[in-house]
Design a protein around this motif. Structure first.
Motif, PDB file in Angstrom:
ATOM      1  N   TYR A  72       0.736  -1.314   0.071  1.00 58.04           N
ATOM      2  CA  TYR A  72      -0.047   0.074  -0.092  1.00 58.04           C
ATOM      3  C   TYR A  72       0.830   1.055  -0.094  1.00 58.04           C
ATOM      4  CZ  TYR A  72      -4.481  -2.155   0.389  1.00 58.04           C
ATOM      5  OH  TYR A  72      -5.814  -2.763   0.189  1.00 58.04           O
ATOM      6  N   LEU A  73       1.846   1.201   0.772  1.00 59.51           N
ATOM      7  CA  LEU A  73       2.863   2.363   0.738  1.00 59.51           C
ATOM      8  C   LEU A  73       3.238   2.637  -0.609  1.00 59.51           C
ATOM      9  CD1 LEU A  73       4.173   4.446   2.303  1.00 59.51           C
ATOM     10  CD2 LEU A  73       6.053   2.556   3.033  1.00 59.51           C
ATOM     11  N   ALA A  74       3.867   1.494  -1.323  1.00 54.54           N
ATOM     12  CA  ALA A  74       4.317   1.580  -2.766  1.00 54.54           C
ATOM     13  C   ALA A  74       3.225   2.184  -3.762  1.00 54.54           C
ATOM     14  CB  ALA A  74       4.833   0.336  -3.144  1.00 54.54           C
ATOM     15  N   ALA A  75       2.233   1.886  -3.298  1.00 56.51           N
ATOM     16  CA  ALA A  75       1.002   2.433  -4.068  1.00 56.51           C
ATOM     17  C   ALA A  75       0.485   3.834  -3.925  1.00 56.51           C
ATOM     18  CB  ALA A  75      -0.352   1.414  -4.217  1.00 56.51           C
ATOM     19  N   ARG A  76       1.143   4.331  -2.761  1.00 57.86           N
ATOM     20  CA  ARG A  76       0.929   5.748  -2.459  1.00 57.86           C
ATOM     21  C   ARG A  76      -0.690   5.770  -1.856  1.00 57.86           C
ATOM     22  NH1 ARG A  76       3.647   9.757  -6.813  1.00 57.86           N
ATOM     23  NH2 ARG A  76       5.810   9.020  -6.351  1.00 57.86           N
ATOM     24  N   ALA A  77      -1.002   4.798  -1.483  1.00 61.62           N
ATOM     25  CA  ALA A  77      -2.437   4.523  -0.796  1.00 61.62           C
ATOM     26  C   ALA A  77      -2.167   4.370   1.014  1.00 61.62           C
ATOM     27  CB  ALA A  77      -3.016   3.359  -1.170  1.00 61.62           C
ATOM     28  N   PRO A  78      -3.251   4.803   1.559  1.00 60.70           N
ATOM     29  CA  PRO A  78      -3.110   4.733   3.233  1.00 60.70           C
ATOM     30  C   PRO A  78      -2.635   3.303   3.379  1.00 60.70           C
ATOM     31  CG  PRO A  78      -4.892   6.070   2.552  1.00 60.70           C
ATOM     32  CD  PRO A  78      -4.511   5.361   1.104  1.00 60.70           C
ATOM     33  N   ARG A  79      -1.776   3.066   4.223  1.00 55.95           N
ATOM     34  CA  ARG A  79      -1.504   1.902   4.847  1.00 55.95           C
ATOM     35  C   ARG A  79      -2.374   1.228   5.702  1.00 55.95           C
ATOM     36  NH1 ARG A  79       3.546   2.256   8.171  1.00 55.95           N
ATOM     37  NH2 ARG A  79       3.042   4.681   7.909  1.00 55.95           N
ATOM     38  N   PRO A  80      -3.179   0.115   5.759  1.00 61.70           N
ATOM     39  CA  PRO A  80      -4.009  -0.270   6.388  1.00 61.70           C
ATOM     40  C   PRO A  80      -3.817  -0.095   7.781  1.00 61.70           C
ATOM     41  CG  PRO A  80      -3.970  -1.872   4.890  1.00 61.70           C
ATOM     42  CD  PRO A  80      -2.869  -1.112   4.713  1.00 61.70           C
ATOM     43  N   SER A  81      -2.532  -0.263   8.482  1.00 67.37           N
ATOM     44  CA  SER A  81      -2.094  -0.329  10.033  1.00 67.37           C
ATOM     45  C   SER A  81      -2.247   1.397  10.371  1.00 67.37           C
ATOM     46  CB  SER A  81      -0.475  -0.761   9.741  1.00 67.37           C
ATOM     47  OG  SER A  81       0.233   0.178   9.265  1.00 67.37           O
ATOM     48  N   THR A  82      -2.447   2.275   9.605  1.00 69.18           N
ATOM     49  CA  THR A  82      -2.500   3.511   9.941  1.00 69.18           C
ATOM     50  C   THR A  82      -3.913   4.222   9.962  1.00 69.18           C
ATOM     51  OG1 THR A  82      -2.411   4.661   7.783  1.00 69.18           O
ATOM     52  CG2 THR A  82      -0.296   4.091   8.846  1.00 69.18           C
ATOM     53  N   VAL A  83      -4.938   3.419   9.546  1.00 69.67           N
ATOM     54  CA  VAL A  83      -6.352   3.793   9.355  1.00 69.67           C
ATOM     55  C   VAL A  83      -7.055   3.378  10.760  1.00 69.67           C
ATOM     56  CG1 VAL A  83      -8.402   3.560   8.179  1.00 69.67           C
ATOM     57  CG2 VAL A  83      -6.298   3.513   6.950  1.00 69.67           C
TER      58      VAL A  83
END
Length: 294
Positions: free
Chosen positions: A210-221
């Motif tokens: 998700y970090l590589a895709a420039r999307a919010p990482r599930p662990s941060t939501v």
């Protein structure tokens, strides 16, 4: 667990799958309108608008926007289409109950679901909140909707979406949130239950992807952060007692941070999907809640 099945389940979590729309509100004798509108980032979304009893352009009324869960569509869930145990969840009974109470309903397919457009990856809340905000803005644009009386029903991922998106389209007078969760905690429990040890080991790499895709990482939501900001919205939460993937403690933490909230409904269940069925089995309660707070 064999690698092909692990890859299949991981793909479902990141990309999703489309449940065909095979039913309509006409099954309950409800008049409905095919509608199309855009998310706030211009993804094409499809849905139905069901006017409440007695509601017209001359006499606008309140509206409730339904936001479905992961791998579902605007009508809920149809069991047996995914590689894990699920159950039917039907949005038609609460739609009918709301209609009969004079409350209009907007049912729509989230991005990457049903007949709506595509946006990747699935984020279980942050990106899809743009769909919800687009839906609310569309509902408010209608002459038969009183834009100051808007409610929302969110199931699972849909609950996360409603919490995260509402701050961008206030006022939202009332929301019913059925088994919302923190995405990473859900993924961990889902992986352990469905994917086994190998699935659990894959979760850190999913976060990196998700970090590589420039999307919010599930662990941060954490949807609870957004719940705390909804100072004028009446919130009602439901969590199944036998849910192996969700957490009563997490949902209670959302309740504890919500400024205006009813006591947590601990709905008797033997699994995750039986908890979702609150909206189907307790349709009169759904309508009563919105009739009181819209």
């Amino acid at each position: 667990m064999k690698m092909p099945r692990l890859m299949e389940l991981t793909k479902l979590m990141v990309v999703g799958a489309r449940l065909p729309v095979t039913r309509t509100p006409g099954e309950a004798g409800l008049a409905y309108e095919d509608v199309a509108f855009a998310s706030t980032d211009d993804v094409d979304l499809k849905g139905w608008f069901i006017p409440g009893a007695g509601v017209t352009a001359g006499t606008p009324g309140p509206v409730v926007v339904f936001v479905h869960g992961w791998l579902w569509n605007r009508m809920g869930n149809v069991a047996g289409r995914v590689p894990f145990t699920d159950r039917d969840v039907d949005f038609l009974p609460p739609t009918k109950a709301l209609h009969d109470a004079g409350i209009s309903v907007l049912l729509f397919d989230l991005s990457n679901h049903g007949e709506s457009g595509r946006r990747l990856p699935l984020t279980f809340g942050p990106f899809e909140a743009r769909d919800f905000v687009g839906a609310v803005r569309y509902a408010r644009s209608r002459p038969d909707v009183d834009g100051s009386r808007v409610g929302a029903v969110g199931t699972s991922m849909g609950g996360n979406i409603v919490l995260i998106g509402s701050g961008e389209c206030l006022p939202i007078n009332a929301m019913l949130l059925v088994q919302p969760t923190r995405p990473y905690k859900f993924s961990a429990a889902f992986a352990a239950d469905v994917m086994g040890k190998m699935g659990s080991m894959s979760l850190p790499m999913v976060d990196v992807a998700y970090l590589a895709a420039r999307a919010p990482r599930p662990s941060t939501v954490d949807p609870g952060v957004y719940a705390a900001k909804l100072t004028d919205t009446m919130q009602k939460y439901v969590q199944g007692t036998g849910d192996p993937w969700g957490s009563m403690d997490i949902v209670q933490s959302f309740v504890d941070r919500s400024p205006r909230v009813l006591p947590l409904v601990k709905y008797p269940s033997t699994g995750r999907y039986e908890g979702y069925r609150y909206v189907t089995e307790q349709a009169p309660d759904v309508a009563s809640f919105f009739a009181e707070y819209l």
